[in-house]
Design a protein around this motif. Structure first.
Motif, PDB file in Angstrom:
ATOM      1  N   GLY A 144      -3.997  -9.779   5.959  1.00  0.00           N
ATOM      2  CA  GLY A 144      -4.612 -10.889   6.663  1.00  0.00           C
ATOM      3  C   GLY A 144      -5.823 -11.432   5.937  1.00  0.00           C
ATOM      4  N   ASN A 145      -6.883 -11.751   6.697  1.00  0.00           N
ATOM      5  CA  ASN A 145      -8.093 -12.328   6.110  1.00  0.00           C
ATOM      6  C   ASN A 145      -8.814 -11.376   5.169  1.00  0.00           C
ATOM      7  OD1 ASN A 145      -7.610 -14.582   7.644  1.00  0.00           O
ATOM      8  ND2 ASN A 145      -9.008 -14.004   9.287  1.00  0.00           N
ATOM      9  N   ALA A 146      -8.461 -10.105   5.240  1.00  0.00           N
ATOM     10  CA  ALA A 146      -9.172  -9.117   4.419  1.00  0.00           C
ATOM     11  C   ALA A 146      -8.796  -9.182   2.950  1.00  0.00           C
ATOM     12  CB  ALA A 146      -8.889  -7.715   4.962  1.00  0.00           C
ATOM     13  N   HIS A 147      -7.651  -9.807   2.652  1.00  0.00           N
ATOM     14  CA  HIS A 147      -7.214  -9.802   1.255  1.00  0.00           C
ATOM     15  C   HIS A 147      -6.264 -10.973   1.000  1.00  0.00           C
ATOM     16  CE1 HIS A 147      -6.886  -8.301  -2.681  1.00  0.00           C
ATOM     17  NE2 HIS A 147      -6.834  -7.010  -2.428  1.00  0.00           N
ATOM     18  N   PHE A 148      -6.790 -12.042   0.426  1.00  0.00           N
ATOM     19  CA  PHE A 148      -5.975 -13.223   0.153  1.00  0.00           C
ATOM     20  C   PHE A 148      -5.306 -13.178  -1.218  1.00  0.00           C
ATOM     21  CE2 PHE A 148      -8.838 -15.378   3.361  1.00  0.00           C
ATOM     22  CZ  PHE A 148      -7.827 -15.604   4.282  1.00  0.00           C
ATOM     23  N   THR A 149      -5.775 -12.292  -2.092  1.00  0.00           N
ATOM     24  CA  THR A 149      -5.239 -12.264  -3.461  1.00  0.00           C
ATOM     25  C   THR A 149      -4.771 -10.851  -3.809  1.00  0.00           C
ATOM     26  OG1 THR A 149      -7.478 -11.912  -4.324  1.00  0.00           O
ATOM     27  CG2 THR A 149      -6.648 -14.191  -4.261  1.00  0.00           C
ATOM     28  N   PRO A 150      -3.652 -10.423  -3.231  1.00  0.00           N
ATOM     29  CA  PRO A 150      -3.169  -9.061  -3.467  1.00  0.00           C
ATOM     30  C   PRO A 150      -2.575  -8.887  -4.863  1.00  0.00           C
ATOM     31  CG  PRO A 150      -1.582 -10.277  -2.165  1.00  0.00           C
ATOM     32  CD  PRO A 150      -2.783 -11.169  -2.308  1.00  0.00           C
ATOM     33  N   LYS A 151      -2.701  -7.684  -5.372  1.00  0.00           N
ATOM     34  CA  LYS A 151      -2.067  -7.366  -6.653  1.00  0.00           C
ATOM     35  C   LYS A 151      -0.564  -7.268  -6.465  1.00  0.00           C
ATOM     36  CE  LYS A 151      -1.967  -2.303  -6.396  1.00  0.00           C
ATOM     37  NZ  LYS A 151      -2.340  -1.024  -7.023  1.00  0.00           N
ATOM     38  N   TYR A 152       0.156  -7.373  -7.562  1.00  0.00           N
ATOM     39  CA  TYR A 152       1.608  -7.197  -7.564  1.00  0.00           C
ATOM     40  C   TYR A 152       1.919  -5.741  -7.912  1.00  0.00           C
ATOM     41  CZ  TYR A 152       2.568 -12.269  -7.635  1.00  0.00           C
ATOM     42  OH  TYR A 152       2.673 -13.604  -7.341  1.00  0.00           O
ATOM     43  N   ASP A 153       2.839  -5.145  -7.158  1.00  0.00           N
ATOM     44  CA  ASP A 153       3.312  -3.800  -7.480  1.00  0.00           C
ATOM     45  C   ASP A 153       4.623  -3.890  -8.242  1.00  0.00           C
ATOM     46  OD1 ASP A 153       1.491  -1.805  -5.987  1.00  0.00           O
ATOM     47  OD2 ASP A 153       1.895  -3.357  -4.496  1.00  0.00           O
ATOM     48  N   SER A 154       4.882  -2.887  -9.070  1.00  0.00           N
ATOM     49  CA  SER A 154       6.116  -2.870  -9.846  1.00  0.00           C
ATOM     50  C   SER A 154       7.315  -2.731  -8.914  1.00  0.00           C
ATOM     51  CB  SER A 154       6.114  -1.704 -10.834  1.00  0.00           C
ATOM     52  OG  SER A 154       6.217  -0.465 -10.152  1.00  0.00           O
ATOM     53  N   GLN A 155       8.469  -3.140  -9.421  1.00  0.00           N
ATOM     54  CA  GLN A 155       9.679  -2.997  -8.622  1.00  0.00           C
ATOM     55  C   GLN A 155       9.984  -1.522  -8.352  1.00  0.00           C
ATOM     56  OE1 GLN A 155      13.440  -4.489 -10.275  1.00  0.00           O
ATOM     57  NE2 GLN A 155      13.895  -5.360  -8.275  1.00  0.00           N
ATOM     58  N   GLN A 156       9.692  -0.671  -9.301  1.00  0.00           N
ATOM     59  CA  GLN A 156       9.893   0.765  -9.090  1.00  0.00           C
ATOM     60  C   GLN A 156       9.028   1.263  -7.935  1.00  0.00           C
ATOM     61  OE1 GLN A 156       9.036   3.189 -12.520  1.00  0.00           O
ATOM     62  NE2 GLN A 156      10.025   4.997 -11.648  1.00  0.00           N
ATOM     63  N   THR A 157       7.785   0.811  -7.860  1.00  0.00           N
ATOM     64  CA  THR A 157       6.898   1.196  -6.761  1.00  0.00           C
ATOM     65  C   THR A 157       7.450   0.735  -5.425  1.00  0.00           C
ATOM     66  OG1 THR A 157       4.932   1.141  -8.177  1.00  0.00           O
ATOM     67  CG2 THR A 157       4.575   0.891  -5.805  1.00  0.00           C
TER      68      THR A 157
END
Length: 474
Positions: A144-157
């Motif tokens: 939500g409002n706490a994180h507008f720009t999340p990192k991408y996780d690998s497909q394996q993750t």
């Protein structure tokens, strides 16, 4: 005397109000539009409404060449490169995360089962998404409002997280008095949800056959032990309704909008017709001369005469209430046939053959409602199980079975290389796409994480249609 009477009345009123303050205080101060406990089953139902979009798409059906365009051929020529995934995060995934993060109402069914169903659906949506785009926001997403720009996780993750969610769902389900309310697809039957979760788990595991067979083998057998689908009645088939807001996608396109834009592809008809496949009359209608004719795939310039000369998508599949098949028993049987051939489960070719033949028969029943023609179909030399060509045979029959579920058929084509298909001539450098590009907005909305995701592709490549995903090992 009058004053005493009034005083006593007032005193009595105070006493009565005091004795009932607890009774009235909650109803007066509680906003009925903002309940303190969430209706998890209504949130689950909202997420379920999105399920048909995982199959019914004017894009997905073209990658494995199920359908060809009679007009406006851009989709079959891969003109669109970037696809938006935002609606998944703001829609079904947000609803499911709310189920997992808020206090639920036990009156809607066992809380443990509401959580289990939410985990199954969350794993399923993310599986679909990562198999289209590759790395995606996962661990930092849905904040939500706490994180507008999340990192991408690998497909394996994401795969590892999906297996964990499905393990937790399987372990958490309460079978006794376990029905949940508001369930659109299984009417609250938690036993079917348990089978679905384990079947999804098994199919996800098979996807690792090239990149990590050891993990795939382990997860496959775990799911099989936990209990998968055992009949067509267990299928995840979205029940379209006689309602404009919830009707079958192909009905909307053909009947409501009058768009006869989709015909069976030539590769599909050329495979099915010589074998007298009993599913063909369901998949497509005969043309104006009474024949089944597939349309050349990926034509650069449409021909207005094509509509009369070729087989349009079958009318039984484009009724207002036609179901949308998503995860099926036959699909699980094909997976077990391949697993036996790979040595992941015991029995070798005997087990592979039995599961393969049952898968074909089950598929025919699913699509036609009858076993008619199944025995004759299986008796043909090209269809009879052959240990030397078993993987190819299983893949071709799986391709036919997954008809209209384009994204899943495309994923299996990328994994196995079957069926042998040729890209639309002159389109995308004469390559069939191997992924879909990220939303263009990510380049500005989430720049550094977007760039890191593109740089992380395991086999190199750009944010385009041709970069291979983690499990799509060259």
């Amino acid at each position: 005397m009058k004053k005493i009477f009034i005083h006593n009345c007032l005193l009595l009123s105070v006493i009565l109000l005091s004795s009932n303050c607890k009774k009235f205080s909650q109803s007066i101060t509680t906003d009925p539009n903002n309940p303190t406990k969430a209706s998890g089953t209504q949130l689950i139902a909202n997420a379920e409404l999105t399920l048909p979009t995982l199959s019914s798409s004017p894009y997905g059906v073209h990658y494995p060449q199920y359908l060809s365009n009679t007009s406006f051929t851009d989709n079959s020529r891969y003109t669109t490169v970037n696809f938006n995934f935002y609606s998944f995060y703001t829609g079904p995934l947000n609803d499911l995360e709310n189920v997992l993060q808020t206090q639920l109402d036990a009156n809607q069914g066992p809380i443990a089962n509401q959580i289990a169903v939410a985990k199954i659906l969350k794993a399923y949506f993310f599986w679909h998404m990562t198999d289209r785009w590759g790395p995606l926001p996962y661990t930092e997403a849905l904040k939500g409002n706490a994180h507008f720009t999340p990192k991408y996780d690998s497909q394996q993750t994401i795969y590892t997280a999906g297996f964990k969610l499905l393990d937790e769902a399987n372990a958490g389900i309460v079978a006794t008095n376990g029905t949940i309310k508001n369930d659109i697809v299984y009417n609250g039957d938690i036993t079917k949800w348990k089978k679905l979760g384990n079947t999804i788990h098994m199919l996800m595991a098979l996807r690792l056959s090239k990149v990590d067979p050891a993990t795939g083998n382990h997860e496959f057998n775990k799911a099989l032990t936990n209990g998968i689908m055992t009949a067509n009645s267990d299928n995840l088939a979205y029940p379209s309704a006689a309602d404009p807001n919830n009707e079958n996608y192909w009905y909307t396109s053909f009947t409501r909008l009058g768009r006869n834009w989709f015909a069976l592809s030539k590769p599909l008809v050329d495979y099915m017709l010589p074998l007298n496949d009993p599913r063909l009359p369901v998949f497509g209608d005969k043309n104006s001369t009474g024949n089944y004719v597939g349309l050349e795939y990926g034509k650069a310039v449409p021909n207005s005469n094509d509509i009369n000369n070729v087989s349009l998508l079958g009318s039984p599949l484009r009724q207002q209430t036609s179901p949308v098949y998503l995860v099926t028993y036959a699909q699980a049987l094909f997976a077990m046939a391949e697993a036996a051939k790979l040595g992941w489960i015991g029995g070798g070719d005997v087990t592979a053959k039995n599961n393969y033949e049952l898968a074909v028969q089950t598929s025919i029943v699913q699509w036609t409602g009858s076993t008619a023609g199944a025995a004759a179909y299986l008796a043909q030399s090209q269809i009879q199980y052959n240990p030397a060509t078993a993987i190819m045979q299983i893949a071709y029959q799986r391709w036919v079975h997954l008809f209209l579920h384009g994204y899943e058929g495309w994923a299996e084509w990328r994994r196995t290389g079957y069926p042998v298909l040729v890209a639309a001539p002159g389109a995308n450098g004469d390559h069939i796409p191997r992924r879909e590009g990220y939303p263009t907005q990510e380049q500005t909305n989430n720049t550094s994480n977007y760039q890191a995701a593109v740089a992380s592709f395991p086999y190199g490549g750009a944010d385009d249609l041709n970069t291979r995903l983690w499990w799509d090992k060259p």
